[in-house]
Structure formats: structure tokens, C-alpha cells
Design a protein around this motif. Structure first.
Motif, mmCIF file in Angstrom:
data_model
loop_
_atom_site.group_PDB
_atom_site.id
_atom_site.type_symbol
_atom_site.label_atom_id
_atom_site.label_comp_id
_atom_site.label_asym_id
_atom_site.label_seq_id
_atom_site.Cartn_x
_atom_site.Cartn_y
_atom_site.Cartn_z
ATOM 1 N N TYR A 49 0.821 -1.206 0.000
ATOM 2 C CA TYR A 49 0.000 0.000 0.000
ATOM 3 C C TYR A 49 0.863 1.268 0.000
ATOM 4 O O TYR A 49 1.686 1.475 0.878
ATOM 5 C CB TYR A 49 -0.894 0.000 1.239
ATOM 6 N N ILE A 50 0.715 2.129 -1.031
ATOM 7 C CA ILE A 50 1.503 3.361 -1.129
ATOM 8 C C ILE A 50 0.622 4.577 -1.434
ATOM 9 O O ILE A 50 1.108 5.618 -1.860
ATOM 10 C CB ILE A 50 2.590 3.241 -2.226
ATOM 11 N N MET A 78 -2.923 5.784 -7.093
ATOM 12 C CA MET A 78 -1.905 4.740 -6.979
ATOM 13 C C MET A 78 -2.485 3.340 -7.141
ATOM 14 O O MET A 78 -1.794 2.349 -6.935
ATOM 15 C CB MET A 78 -1.189 4.840 -5.629
ATOM 16 N N GLY A 79 -3.758 3.234 -7.484
ATOM 17 C CA GLY A 79 -4.353 1.930 -7.716
ATOM 18 C C GLY A 79 -4.288 1.044 -6.489
ATOM 19 O O GLY A 79 -4.485 1.488 -5.366
ATOM 20 N N ALA A 80 -3.996 -0.250 -6.706
ATOM 21 C CA ALA A 80 -3.900 -1.199 -5.584
ATOM 22 C C ALA A 80 -2.582 -1.070 -4.841
ATOM 23 O O ALA A 80 -2.429 -1.602 -3.755
ATOM 24 C CB ALA A 80 -4.073 -2.629 -6.089
ATOM 25 N N GLY A 81 -1.608 -0.361 -5.411
ATOM 26 C CA GLY A 81 -0.323 -0.182 -4.742
ATOM 27 C C GLY A 81 0.821 -0.722 -5.584
ATOM 28 O O GLY A 81 0.709 -0.900 -6.797
ATOM 29 N N GLU A 89 -1.528 0.137 8.636
ATOM 30 C CA GLU A 89 -0.972 0.808 9.814
ATOM 31 C C GLU A 89 -1.462 0.188 11.128
ATOM 32 O O GLU A 89 -0.953 0.518 12.196
ATOM 33 C CB GLU A 89 -1.372 2.291 9.797
ATOM 34 N N THR A 90 -2.432 -0.723 11.051
ATOM 35 C CA THR A 90 -3.108 -1.228 12.252
ATOM 36 C C THR A 90 -2.511 -2.544 12.740
ATOM 37 O O THR A 90 -2.181 -3.420 11.942
ATOM 38 C CB THR A 90 -4.608 -1.441 11.958
#
Length: 230
Positions: A56-57, A65-68, A126-127
Motif C-alpha cells: 500500500y503506497i 496509486m491503484g492497488a499499490g 498501519e493497524t
């Protein structure tokens, strides 16, 4: 930028290219590896694995950025999970009959089923959370690999009676509610209708004391407790 071949109708050379000119052949190459590894995989299976394992970006350029960024190794692992080998059967031997009285096994240690549910926000990577045995510092439950946004993931474990510390974390420091979706967390204990611990708004982390008590009649849970902030 990627150093690549550059060709025209009259000449060819090498030069630097970026953007979709480079992204497309890279993705095509990764998909070709997937087909070589799993020739029977459908187009849908290939694309699902490619999207679900992408890094993920979106934070660096929101909205485009689409799906990353594709992760070739994780993509291939998604297509062909590690195989499991069944253990060889253990030979059995007949026992001579005995007139000795049977002896009941000692009762096993009591445990209480604990369920942790995490609903991710937009920035799911991030979780993370962990549940630690307060008596010895052992991590008895944890997770930090959520693959999708706005999705609820549930883990459960039967835990021995005692005190535990539950900690929810967000690596960016803005919690999981409510700036980028209504994420949240719940800790439910066997036999209780309402979640013992719940929430969604916090900073980098938030910790709670979770007390699991057993009685001589069976398992029971202590009253709810106040959270500790970290």
C-alpha cells in the motif's frame, strides 16, 4: 526511472523511461511468473492475488496509486500456498485385558474463549494489536497483517484465567476512526453479551487491562475495567 530499450521505425537505442511505460511490462512479467507457477489459475485468481498482495503506497499520492506496488514474492505465495504433509499413521498394538479399575484423567486447566475483532480504516496496513499475559509478558494473541480497507477481521483463543493487557496500535498515530473511515476494535469474552473492550479513536496506541476469572463452578468474567492510555 528504468533504463530500457527505446525503439523507432528507423533506429533503436537505450534510455530511461518511467510511468506506465515501465509499470506495464513489470506487471506483465510478474503475471507471467504466476502463470508459470500455476498454469491452471484463472484470470480472476491471478488478479485477486496481485491486488491483495500489493504494498500500500496511496499515502504518497492519494487517489491515483491503484492497488499499490506489486510484491512479486507475496503474489507467488498467494497463488501456491505451502503444501501440508500428512504425518504417517502411528501403529497401534493390542493391549492385554486388565482387571485393574480405570482411573479418570485429571481435569484440564480451565480457559475462557476471548475474541478480538478489528475493523480496518482506509490505511489498513498501519493497524496492529497484541494481547499479553501480564504474569509473564508472553504474547498470546496478535496480528499486524491486515490486507484490506474497511474489513472486519476476527481472531479467537481460549485463554487461561488471569490478567492480560490488550494494546491496539496505529503506526501513523491517528487511530482507526474517524478521519479515514469508521474503523474500530472489540474484545469479547465468552458468556458476555457486550464487548468488554471497544473503541476506534486513539493516537499511536491504547492499552487496556483484561481480567479473566475462574470460579469453582466454572468460568466467569470479572466486571469491566478502565483502560490505561499509552
Amino acid at each position: 526511472n528504468v533504463y530500457s530499450t527505446i525503439g523507432t521505425s528507423s533506429s533503436s537505442s537505450y534510455g530511461y523511461k518511467s510511468g506506465t511505460s515501465m509499470a506495464c511490462p513489470h506487471i506483465a512479467g510478474i503475471l507471467a511468473l504466476g502463470v508459470a507457477l500455476s498454469p491452471l489459475a484463472t484470470n480472476e485468481e491471478l488478479l485477486n492475488c496481485l491486488y491483495s498482495t500489493a504494498f500500500y503506497i496511496e499515502r504518497y499520492s492519494p487517489g491515483d496509486m491503484g492497488a499499490g506496488m506489486a510484491d512479486a514474492e507475496s503474489f507467488l505465495e498467494c497463488l501456491e500456498p505451502p503444501s501440508t504433509v500428512s504425518p504417517a499413521p502411528t501403529p497401534t498394538t493390542s493391549m492385554a485385558p486388565s482387571s485393574a479399575p480405570s482411573i479418570s484423567n485429571a481435569p484440564t486447566a480451565e480457559c475462557i474463549n476471548v475474541q478480538v475483532s478489528i475493523t480496518t480504516d482506509y490505511f489498513y496496513s498501519e493497524t496492529s494489536y497484541n494481547l499479553v499475559d501480564a504474569s509473564n509478558g508472553e504474547v498470546v494473541m496478535s496480528r499486524n497483517d491486515y490486507p484490506n480497507s474497511y474489513t472486519t477481521y476476527t481472531d479467537s483463543e481460549c485463554l487461561s484465567c488471569g490478567d492480560y493487557t490488550f494494546t491496539i496500535n496505529d503506526s501513523w498515530g491517528d487511530g482507526i476512526c474517524c478521519s479515514y473511515g469508521n474503523g474500530g476494535y472489540e474484545v469479547l469474552v465468552e458468556g458476555e453479551a457486550e464487548a468488554r473492550i471497544s473503541g476506534g479513536e486513539f493516537g499511536s496506541s491504547k492499552s487496556y487491562l483484561l481480567e479473566l476469572e475462574c470460579t469453582s463452578q466454572g468460568t466467569s468474567q470479572s466486571p469491566s475495567q478502565l483502560p490505561s492510555m499509552s
